[in-house]
Design an enzyme around this catalytic site. Structure first.
Site, PDB file in Angstrom:
ATOM      1  CB  CYS A  69      -0.918  -0.076   1.218  1.00 35.13           C
ATOM      2  SG  CYS A  69      -1.586   1.495   1.790  1.00 35.13           S
ATOM      3  CB  CYS A  72       0.501   1.768   4.134  1.00 37.01           C
ATOM      4  SG  CYS A  72      -1.226   1.309   4.050  1.00 37.01           S
TER       5      CYS A  72
END
Ligand SMILES: [Zn+2]
Length: 145
Positions: A69, A72
């Protein structure tokens, strides 16, 4: 502040009793003798998550993330910085939802990153989407009153 707080060791998961007034004095674990606070988010797994959430007398902030991600990974250094600002009054932790899909399912994590704040074993706040350090700290403090 004379109360004694249960603090779960991030290394050996032992529950330590620490006087509230000593919390800021870099307390060690009575069992493994390592620092109870390291300035870094604690990576929690299915094996350790419940103990930290249920036995900690301080709030626990969890970042549900995954290695694939992008947002993230962008938030990771911000979250690291937030850990240094929030400890030792908040336990800062992270859950890799790719490695721990059961935890992601248990908490119904639909998008990542998602921050969840736990207090007394219960989730008290949740926020999806990447945030900067100051926003993370503000969000946590707003929900802890
Ligand atoms: Zn320990």
């Amino acid at each position: 502040m004379s109360e004694t707080l249960n603090i779960v060791c991030p290394h050996c998961q032992a529950v330590n009793r620490v006087p509230g007034a000593r919390l800021s004095e870099q307390p060690h674990c009575g069992k493994c003798h390592q620092f109870l606070f390291t300035g870094h988010p604690v990576a929690l797994t299915t094996a350790t998550f419940a103990k930290h959430i249920e036995r900690s007398d301080i709030p626990v902030l969890v970042d549900f993330w995954a290695p694939w991600c992008g947002p993230c990974r962008m938030m990771a250094p911000q979250f690291e910085q937030a850990a240094r600002l929030l400890e030792p009054h908040v336990r800062v932790a992270k859950v890799d939802t790719e490695a721990e899909p059961a935890l992601a399912a248990q908490f119904g994590i639909r998008s990542i990153p998602t921050l969840a704040l736990f207090r007394g074993g219960r989730e008290v706040a949740r926020q999806a989407g990447a945030m900067g350090t100051q926003d993370i700290v503000r969000w946590v403090r707003a929900h802890l009153g």
